[in-house]
Design an enzyme around this catalytic site. Structure first.
Site, PDB file in Angstrom:
ATOM      1  N   GLU A 132       0.939  -1.173  -0.129  1.00 49.23           N
ATOM      2  CA  GLU A 132       0.032  -0.118   0.008  1.00 49.23           C
ATOM      3  C   GLU A 132       0.870   1.298  -0.141  1.00 49.23           C
ATOM      4  OE1 GLU A 132      -3.530   2.161   2.495  1.00 49.23           O
ATOM      5  OE2 GLU A 132      -2.734   0.400   3.296  1.00 49.23           O
ATOM      6  N   ASP A 139      -1.910  11.894  -3.959  1.00 45.41           N
ATOM      7  CA  ASP A 139      -1.862  13.268  -4.154  1.00 45.41           C
ATOM      8  C   ASP A 139      -1.988  13.611  -5.575  1.00 45.41           C
ATOM      9  OD1 ASP A 139      -1.256  16.016  -4.491  1.00 45.41           O
ATOM     10  OD2 ASP A 139       0.512  16.024  -3.082  1.00 45.41           O
ATOM     11  N   LYS A 155      -2.783  20.969 -10.228  1.00 47.05           N
ATOM     12  CA  LYS A 155      -2.255  21.970 -11.271  1.00 47.05           C
ATOM     13  C   LYS A 155      -1.765  21.510 -12.374  1.00 47.05           C
ATOM     14  CE  LYS A 155      -1.303  25.554  -7.874  1.00 47.05           C
ATOM     15  NZ  LYS A 155      -0.164  26.611  -7.407  1.00 47.05           N
ATOM     16  N   THR A 186     -13.118   6.082   4.247  1.00 54.20           N
ATOM     17  CA  THR A 186     -12.244   6.784   5.317  1.00 54.20           C
ATOM     18  C   THR A 186     -12.465   8.034   5.578  1.00 54.20           C
ATOM     19  OG1 THR A 186     -10.838   7.771   3.329  1.00 54.20           O
ATOM     20  CG2 THR A 186     -10.065   5.800   4.112  1.00 54.20           C
ATOM     21  N   ARG A 187     -12.186   8.721   6.514  1.00 49.66           N
ATOM     22  CA  ARG A 187     -12.761  10.261   6.820  1.00 49.66           C
ATOM     23  C   ARG A 187     -12.338  11.090   5.813  1.00 49.66           C
ATOM     24  NH1 ARG A 187      -9.961  12.188  12.186  1.00 49.66           N
ATOM     25  NH2 ARG A 187      -7.954  11.008  11.271  1.00 49.66           N
ATOM     26  N   PHE A 188     -11.116  10.680   5.133  1.00 53.32           N
ATOM     27  CA  PHE A 188     -10.855  11.715   3.956  1.00 53.32           C
ATOM     28  C   PHE A 188     -12.100  11.396   2.654  1.00 53.32           C
ATOM     29  CE2 PHE A 188      -8.897  12.224  -0.214  1.00 53.32           C
ATOM     30  CZ  PHE A 188      -8.299  13.366  -0.298  1.00 53.32           C
ATOM     31  N   GLU A 189     -12.223  10.414   2.717  1.00 52.77           N
ATOM     32  CA  GLU A 189     -13.087   9.987   1.331  1.00 52.77           C
ATOM     33  C   GLU A 189     -14.613  10.541   1.852  1.00 52.77           C
ATOM     34  OE1 GLU A 189     -15.092   5.943  -0.952  1.00 52.77           O
ATOM     35  OE2 GLU A 189     -13.534   5.717   0.750  1.00 52.77           O
TER      36      GLU A 189
END
Length: 254
Positions: free
Chosen positions: A85, A160, A164, A233-236
């Site tokens: 991972e 990430d 840009k 996930t929290r991010f998702e």
């Protein structure tokens, strides 16, 4: 409950902060510099994370120095399969997947010291013996430290996006990266990517579909439903709250 400021180990220049923990630049000048697909982050380390790094790194951690070939069966005794991972953030999803499937060893790579400590702490508290935390550049790990046909899967969740346009070349999922990772992946191994950036998802689908070493597991091509083993996930969740669309891609090593 978050810890108070006095319960954080402050970040200082010229680490190491943890004498027995991860090194700040494990490969040093041993490898040529290249375009990096990650941005090193420095933030405060909690006392729990620092304790985990000090106690558990010698047993469950490794620095990516490019100077040794890893013996993965020795690193993960008793597991049936091993997956890599890349980029696990704070490690909550990794720890959940390790707890849900103790027969799979997870070699989890990141450069974020608080996340490394948090994952070690979660694994220790949950009694998960099937997680190892690698510190450093995953490209060096793939190029110099993993034997051919040694991995049963690759997981890259929410890398990430380098949004840009001039930075798109820094995105991890590129043809050269897929060629590199094809060596350590066994035939039949699954490459599983997920992102909530639409144009990055399109790029992932394009380069994976075009690469001769991989085939889409979805009949007719396209994106896959989120498999049950990948936790939300929290991010998702934050992305979904903003109406972001999450795309999963599941491709098989030919």
């Amino acid at each position: 409950m978050s810890e108070s400021p006095e319960n954080h180990v402050p970040a200082r220049p010229n680490e190491p902060r943890f004498p027995d923990g991860p090194r700040p630049d494990p490969a040093g000048s041993h490898f040529e510099r290249r375009i990096r697909s990650f941005q090193p982050r420095r933030s405060r380390v909690t006392t729990a994370q620092a304790d985990a790094l000090q106690r558990l790194w010698p047993q469950w951690g490794l620095d990516i120095d490019g100077r040794q070939t890893l013996d993965l069966p020795a690193l993960f005794p008793g597991v049936e399969r091993i997956v890599l991972e890349i980029g696990f953030g704070m490690g909550e999803a990794t720890a959940q997947m390790a707890a849900d499937d103790p027969t799979t060893g997870i070699l989890a790579v990141d450069v974020h010291t608080p996340g490394q400590g948090n994952l070690l702490n979660l694994a220790d508290r949950g009694g998960m013996k099937n997680v190892r935390v690698a510190n450093g550049d995953a490209i060096i790990l793939l190029r110099a430290m993993l034997p051919d046909d040694s991995l049963d899967g690759l997981r890259v969740y929410f890398p990430d996006p380098w949004p840009k346009k001039r930075h798109n070349k820094r995105r991890l999922i590129q043809p050269d990266f897929l060629s590199l990772v094809a060596g350590p992946l066994r035939p039949g191994a699954i490459v599983h990517c997920a992102t909530d950036w639409e144009d990055y998802a399109e790029q992932m689908l394009e380069v994976l579909t075009a690469h001769p070493d991989y085939e889409n597991t979805v009949p007719g091509g396209g994106y896959a439903p989120r498999p049950a083993f990948r936790p939300l996930t929290r991010f998702e969740g934050k992305g979904l709250d903003k109406s972001h669309v999450v795309h999963d891609l599941l491709f098989r090593r030919r």
